[in-house]
Design a protein around this motif. Structure first.
Motif, mmCIF file in Angstrom:
data_model
loop_
_atom_site.group_PDB
_atom_site.id
_atom_site.type_symbol
_atom_site.label_atom_id
_atom_site.label_comp_id
_atom_site.label_asym_id
_atom_site.label_seq_id
_atom_site.Cartn_x
_atom_site.Cartn_y
_atom_site.Cartn_z
ATOM 1 N N GLY A 180 0.818 -1.207 0.000
ATOM 2 C CA GLY A 180 0.000 0.000 0.000
ATOM 3 C C GLY A 180 0.852 1.258 0.000
ATOM 4 N N HIS A 181 2.033 1.161 0.625
ATOM 5 C CA HIS A 181 2.949 2.306 0.732
ATOM 6 C C HIS A 181 4.366 1.808 0.498
ATOM 7 C CE1 HIS A 181 -0.207 4.898 2.515
ATOM 8 N NE2 HIS A 181 -0.609 3.774 3.097
ATOM 9 N N ASP A 182 5.119 2.614 -0.251
ATOM 10 C CA ASP A 182 6.501 2.218 -0.528
ATOM 11 C C ASP A 182 7.383 2.339 0.706
ATOM 12 O OD1 ASP A 182 5.885 1.659 -3.133
ATOM 13 O OD2 ASP A 182 6.382 3.689 -3.841
ATOM 14 N N ASP A 183 7.106 3.328 1.555
ATOM 15 C CA ASP A 183 7.908 3.559 2.758
ATOM 16 C C ASP A 183 6.984 3.712 3.967
ATOM 17 O OD1 ASP A 183 10.550 3.688 1.527
ATOM 18 O OD2 ASP A 183 9.801 5.546 0.589
ATOM 19 N N LEU A 184 7.623 3.728 5.127
ATOM 20 C CA LEU A 184 6.876 3.944 6.363
ATOM 21 C C LEU A 184 6.196 5.303 6.343
ATOM 22 C CD1 LEU A 184 9.458 2.664 9.005
ATOM 23 C CD2 LEU A 184 7.253 1.625 8.475
#
Length: 500
Positions: free
Chosen positions: A83-87
């Motif tokens: 859902g997200h590439d990074d935190l």
């Protein structure tokens, strides 16, 4: 060894990265669960590692983290690349403020891999617990059954148990005394736990009680030794289910060890009974020599018999006998006719009464001093004093005090009443059917020592009338009223009837 966040992060296969280094990395994990709900806490127990791809925390990271912390979650794993590439920066900040461990899960690591890792670690822990438990049970069994003396075996079991659990332990017996403790100083804890120990001991069925003690716990379990005893184990931290299983194993091996020695103990006690009976009925026929060679000689000089028991006591003879056996102040004791009898010198009577006083509900009857050749009389006196103590609700009664209270004090009221009814029945029946005065006339005649004129005067009749009544009474009773023994029996029967 419990699985922790630090252990998971150390796995190169999983490739996890701890983002919040200030969080508790050594917290034990119970499970791993994945959810994309904004509030997954209703479906969690606490101490889990929650996995998410970011859908749940995205709308309100701070509120999301606050809910997890309040519910007791061990940490949060964020799957990157889905859902997200990074935190999420806001999520990282919320975790740092709340002190919640945040793990970055790389895209190459499926959530299922974490679930498998935790499951395998838990399975390994359980297997290790089984192995440790089996080893501990073997050690306890070896300690209990490796000794012929059950007391030594009991001490060894407590030593092994406390070593394995890093705890203290004691055994409180039916009389309230501490039989064994490990370490020795733990015996003093029994006073503080008196009410809990009594509650477990008096419970009608098997029961276990756990008491909080600061940050630790105390576990109490009933154990059957000679009588109803209680095993008490405590330490300054909580017991795990495996620890409790080990405590239960200790109860089992202690019970088995004492059951093994019970047969030999019963055989010895039968010999004691036979020797005591021989001393009482066949003095001077060698029983004294058998006693001296087996248990040591009787005290020199006159002896005193102490009978212990009573119908109201719930303590079986074995409990009393065991308590007496472990007291060096008691010379010789045995079970005799449903009671426990101790034969001691006059100076040792207080020691016997002290032992008896520690066993709940026990009463004691004490004889007058007697030489060894007259021990039978002393035992009978002690037994009668014990019976009277039961009737009078006295803890201790001495035969010397009982004898000074008259003949009626030596006879059970129900026995005396039955005797009086049987003896006087012909006279009572005659008076009821013919409106006679034989009972009153006999009572007054005996009170006047068989003198006709004083008795007739007291009754208000002619002495010839009184003679006729007494002659009729003698005929109905079928007894010779000139016999002193018959007069004594009739006077006793009349006295009992008057006081009934």
């Amino acid at each position: 060894m419990a699985l922790t966040l630090r252990t998971l992060c150390a796995s190169r296969t999983l490739g996890l990265r701890l983002v919040c280094p200030s969080a508790d990395q050594d917290r034990a994990l119970t499970w791993v669960h994945s959810s994309e709900l904004s509030d997954p806490t209703p479906y969690l127990d606490g101490d889990e590692l929650l996995l998410t791809t970011g859908l749940g925390p995205a709308p309100d990271p701070a509120g999301y983290v606050a809910r997890l912390v309040a519910h007791g979650l061990a940490g949060l794993g964020f799957g990157c690349g889905l859902g997200h590439d990074d935190l999420l920066p806001a999520l990282r900040e919320a975790c740092e403020r709340a002190g919640l461990a945040l793990l970055e899960v790389p895209e190459r690591t499926p959530f299922l891999a974490l679930t498998k890792a935790v499951a395998e670690a838990r399975a390994a822990d359980r297997y290790a617990e089984v192995v440790r438990t089996d080893e501990a049970q073997r050690a306890l069994t070896s300690a209990a059954l490796g000794e012929d003396d059950p007391d030594t075996g009991t001490a060894r079991v407590l030593d092994r148990l406390t070593e394995r659990l890093d705890a203290w332990a004691l055994i409180s017996e039916a009389d309230g005394r501490v039989r064994r403790s490990a370490p020795a100083g733990a015996a003093g804890r029994a006073v503080l736990l008196r009410s809990e120990i009594d509650r477990v001991r008096e419970h009608p069925g098997p029961s276990s009680v756990t008491v909080a003690a600061g940050d630790g716990q105390v576990v109490l379990q009933p154990v059957r030794l000679i009588g109803p005893a209680v095993l008490v184990v405590g330490r300054d931290r909580r017991f795990t289910p495996v620890d409790r299983q080990l405590i239960g194993s200790a109860v089992s091996v202690l019970t088995l060890a004492h059951a093994r020695s019970a047969a030999a103990g019963r055989a010895e006690r039968r010999v004691r009974t036979a020797v005591l009976r021989a001393l009482a009925t066949l003095p001077g026929r060698g029983a004294e020599d058998v006693l001296a060679e087996t248990w040591g000689p009787l005290p020199a000089g006159d002896l005193v018999a102490v009978a212990l028991g009573g119908r109201a006591t719930g303590a079986p003879p074995d409990v009393l006998l065991d308590a007496l056996e472990r007291d060096p102040g008691v010379a010789f004791h045995a079970e005799l006719d449903g009671q426990v009898a101790a034969v001691v010198g006059a100076g040792s009577v207080p020691a016997v009464l002290d032992v008896a006083g520690r066993v709940r509900g026990v009463r004691a009857g004490v004889s007058t001093p007697a030489p060894v050749g007259d021990l039978g009389r002393a035992l009978r006196e002690a037994g009668r004093a014990l019976d009277a103590a039961e009737r009078r609700d006295r803890t201790v009664l001495r035969f010397a005090d009982l004898a000074g209270s008259g003949l009626a004090a030596l006879v059970r009221p129900e026995d005396a009443g039955a005797f009086a009814d049987a003896v006087l029945a012909p006279l009572v029946r005659h008076d009821a059917e013919r409106r006679g005065d034989l009972v009153a006339s006999l009572r007054e005649w005996l009170a006047q020592h068989g003198q006709w004129d004083p008795a007739a005067s007291r009754l208000g009749v002619h002495r010839h009338t009184l003679r006729a009544r007494i002659t009729r009474a003698a005929a109905l009773l079928g007894r010779d009223l000139d016999s002193p023994g018959v007069r004594a029996e009739l006077w006793f029967a009349l006295h009992v009837a008057d006081t009934a």
